[in-house]
Design an enzyme around this catalytic site. Structure first.
Site, mmCIF file in Angstrom:
data_model
loop_
_atom_site.group_PDB
_atom_site.id
_atom_site.type_symbol
_atom_site.label_atom_id
_atom_site.label_comp_id
_atom_site.label_asym_id
_atom_site.label_seq_id
_atom_site.Cartn_x
_atom_site.Cartn_y
_atom_site.Cartn_z
ATOM 1 N N GLN A 42 148.201 -45.000 19.928
ATOM 2 C CA GLN A 42 147.567 -45.137 18.618
ATOM 3 C C GLN A 42 148.603 -45.083 17.521
ATOM 4 O OE1 GLN A 42 145.185 -41.501 18.733
ATOM 5 N NE2 GLN A 42 146.671 -40.457 17.498
ATOM 6 N N HIS A 91 148.454 -32.303 25.512
ATOM 7 C CA HIS A 91 148.339 -33.763 25.389
ATOM 8 C C HIS A 91 149.521 -34.497 26.029
ATOM 9 C CE1 HIS A 91 145.080 -32.614 22.933
ATOM 10 N NE2 HIS A 91 145.676 -32.614 21.747
ATOM 11 N N LYS A 150 158.536 -35.486 22.250
ATOM 12 C CA LYS A 150 158.785 -35.189 20.838
ATOM 13 C C LYS A 150 157.424 -35.113 20.166
ATOM 14 C CE LYS A 150 160.757 -38.518 18.274
ATOM 15 N NZ LYS A 150 161.774 -39.350 17.601
ATOM 16 N N ALA A 180 127.623 -25.482 15.671
ATOM 17 C CA ALA A 180 127.240 -26.802 15.174
ATOM 18 C C ALA A 180 127.703 -27.098 13.760
ATOM 19 C CB ALA A 180 125.729 -26.943 15.245
ATOM 20 N N LYS A 220 159.798 -55.166 26.158
ATOM 21 C CA LYS A 220 160.959 -55.798 25.530
ATOM 22 C C LYS A 220 161.798 -56.478 26.596
ATOM 23 C CE LYS A 220 161.152 -52.812 21.621
ATOM 24 N NZ LYS A 220 161.964 -52.170 20.631
ATOM 25 N N ARG A 256 162.038 -38.128 9.360
ATOM 26 C CA ARG A 256 162.004 -38.455 10.781
ATOM 27 C C ARG A 256 162.219 -37.235 11.665
ATOM 28 N NH1 ARG A 256 163.031 -44.223 11.675
ATOM 29 N NH2 ARG A 256 162.394 -45.168 9.726
ATOM 30 N N HIS A 301 141.442 -34.129 24.761
ATOM 31 C CA HIS A 301 140.855 -35.390 24.295
ATOM 32 C C HIS A 301 141.818 -36.565 24.431
ATOM 33 C CE1 HIS A 301 142.898 -34.579 20.482
ATOM 34 N NE2 HIS A 301 142.604 -35.795 20.080
ATOM 35 N N LYS A 318 154.546 -32.619 13.137
ATOM 36 C CA LYS A 318 153.643 -32.776 11.981
ATOM 37 C C LYS A 318 154.491 -33.129 10.780
ATOM 38 C CE LYS A 318 149.870 -30.798 13.899
ATOM 39 N NZ LYS A 318 148.530 -31.348 13.861
#
Ligand code: BG6
Length: 489
Positions: A378, A241, A334, A13, A386, A469, A179, A337
């Site tokens: 997000q 993910h 791709k 916790a 497009k 990039r 998540h 970080k």
């Protein structure tokens, strides 16, 4: 009929995840009246803390989206009164038996349902599950356990973990969180595909040229280097993910919206993937970069990371699904970080219009004239398409414009945090958004040989400046398939 209660025990916790995500999500659910009438939240950790101290700690971290609303403080008071603390070791049957006693007092003879959220490092999972299930599982209701990655670091360790958990739990009791599956736009993928006539018929190699799954963060691993260095970006983001998004994106139509039907289709896609070739992967690691007054650190400047670490903080990969629908279509992933922006998106690039009447208007850049569907998971959630359009006027000039569904403009309601959706589903026993063990196995089978090869051959990552990039190798990888990364313009 007997009333029932739900108690949610957050094991670990005082950890970061509990403070930043789990308690705030529980509070948001409470605020929205989504929690059952009788519920209690228990924090469980090794440290000594009183209920008051736990409440104090939790109240400080309830800086979620709710705290700007009216009567928030009143609701918070009420919520905190339902929060308690129990101090115990994670491997102590006795300590969990004491917890059991307290839970029983709260349950007051009602039907007892118990959810344990293991917010602890993976080496503690099995001990905690052993003790919780032996000493503190429900006698007359359900007992469920939420676990989060890392689920091992390769096929073998993941299998061992699953085997360990299944000594004490059946598959139905295990809720493996990814998540990203709780994110609004990821959940919406299936609605977009299966409830709109105009997308699903185009959803195949016949019309789609490539699919891009992009994750970037504009901050490094500062503060979590110790964890990260043992895993790297491929295990941290891609194997879970991005691969989960890919599976949802590419699966066949499920028989129904039932959890088992959906997961059956996802696992089929995962098992249809071609083995990942080293040549189809680029890895990178960020190096220090000075911009104006500020010097951003290199990955290896972190004190918890060895100076000679080869752990990738960036990776790009081309993946292929070996089935009738997707044969030959590159799925380009791709993840990185310390890049120039924070973003998660899915980009679908469609094929050229055969015999395009207007090709002259596009000069040599016909690629710039193909349709592209972008699902921005997000930030600033959006779906846009497009299309080519005539620029108004007497001449005949075309440009590519967006049909734009911008969530903030379209929907007044805020988007819930992924953990809210997932916690609610776990309480309600809805398994659709949780990872079944065969999905997990298939995901590891895909990535394990590659990860081993990278590590055995000590492949040196391509260095890229913090805030850039990413490595140029990613560009060449895409170019090999005649693809341009849509996020780089
Ligand atoms: C976690 C990764 O699973 O997801 C982190 O371990 C990453 O490295 C995080 O930062 C990103 O989640 P979100 O929801 O902030 O995009």
């Amino acid at each position: 009929e007997k009333e029932s209660t739900v108690s949610i025990t957050v094991v670990g916790a005082s950890g970061d995840l509990a403070k930043k995500k789990i308690f705030p999500a529980l509070f948001a659910l409470y605020y929205e009246d989504c929690l059952p009438k009788h519920f209690t939240v228990f924090g469980y950790a090794r440290s000594k803390m009183s209920d008051g101290e736990l409440r104090n700690m939790v109240s400080k971290t309830l800086t979620c989206r709710i705290d700007k609303r009216e009567n928030c403080s009143e609701k918070m008071e009420q919520f905190l009164k339902r929060c308690f603390f129990h101090s115990g070791q994670y491997d102590s049957l006795d300590n969990f038996a004491e917890l059991d006693k307290k839970l029983k007092e709260h349950e007051g003879g009602r039907i007892s349902n118990r959810l344990f959220y293991l917010s602890v490092p993976p080496n503690i999972f099995i001990d905690a599950v052993r003790c919780a299930s032996s000493s503190a599982s429900s006698a007359n209701g359900w007992t469920r356990v939420i676990v989060e990655k890392p689920f091992g670091r390769d096929s073998e360790s993941s299998t061992a973990l699953t085997r360990g958990l299944k000594q004490y739990l059946v598959e139905d009791q295990i809720f493996r969180i990814d998540h990203y599956l709780g994110k609004e736009l990821v959940e919406n993928l299936s609605v977009l595909r299966f409830s709109n006539l105009i997308f699903e018929p185009l959803w195949s190699r016949q019309y789609i040229r490539n699919v891009q799954l992009i994750f970037s963060e504009d901050f490094g691993t500062e503060g979590r280097g110790g964890y990260f260095n043992n895993y790297g970006i491929i295990r941290d983001i891609m194997q879970n993910h991005l691969l989960q998004i890919l599976a949802l994106f590419a699966m066949e139509t499920p028989v129904s919206l039932d959890a088992e039907d959906i997961r059956n289709e996802k696992v089929k896609v995962l098992r249809s993937m071609k083995p990942l070739q080293l040549g189809n992967v680029v890895i990178g690691q960020y190096k220090s970069h000075t911009k104006g007054e500020i010097t951003y650190p290199a990955y290896t400047d972190d004190k918890t990371v060895p100076k000679d670490s080869l752990t990738p903080t960036f990776a790009a990969a081309a993946l292929f699904i070996d089935n009738a629908r997707w044969d030959g279509v590159p799925f380009l992933m791709k993840a990185g970080k310390a890049l120039h922006n924070k973003r998660a998106e899915i980009r679908v690039q469609f094929r050229h219009v055969p015999g395009n009447l207007y090709k002259r208007n596009f000069g040599t850049d016909l690629d710039g004239a193909t349709n592209e569907l972008v699902i921005r998971v997000q930030p600033d959630e959006a779906i846009y398409l497009k299309i080519n359009n005539k620029v108004p006027g007497l001449g005949m000039r075309l440009d590519r414009s967006n049909l734009n569904l911008h969530y903030a403009a379209r929907y007044a309601k805020e988007i819930p945090d992924a953990y809210e959706r997932l916690l609610l589903d776990a309480i309600e026993g809805e398994r659709r958004l949780f990872i079944r063990s065969d999905e997990l196995d298939a995901a590891w089978e895909l990535f394990t040989p590659l990860l081993k090869e990278l590590e055995e051959k000590k492949i040196i990552p391509e260095y890229y400046p913090y805030g850039s990039r990413g490595p140029v190798g990613a560009h060449y990888l895409a170019a090999r398939y005649n693809v341009r990364w849509g996020d780089l313009g």
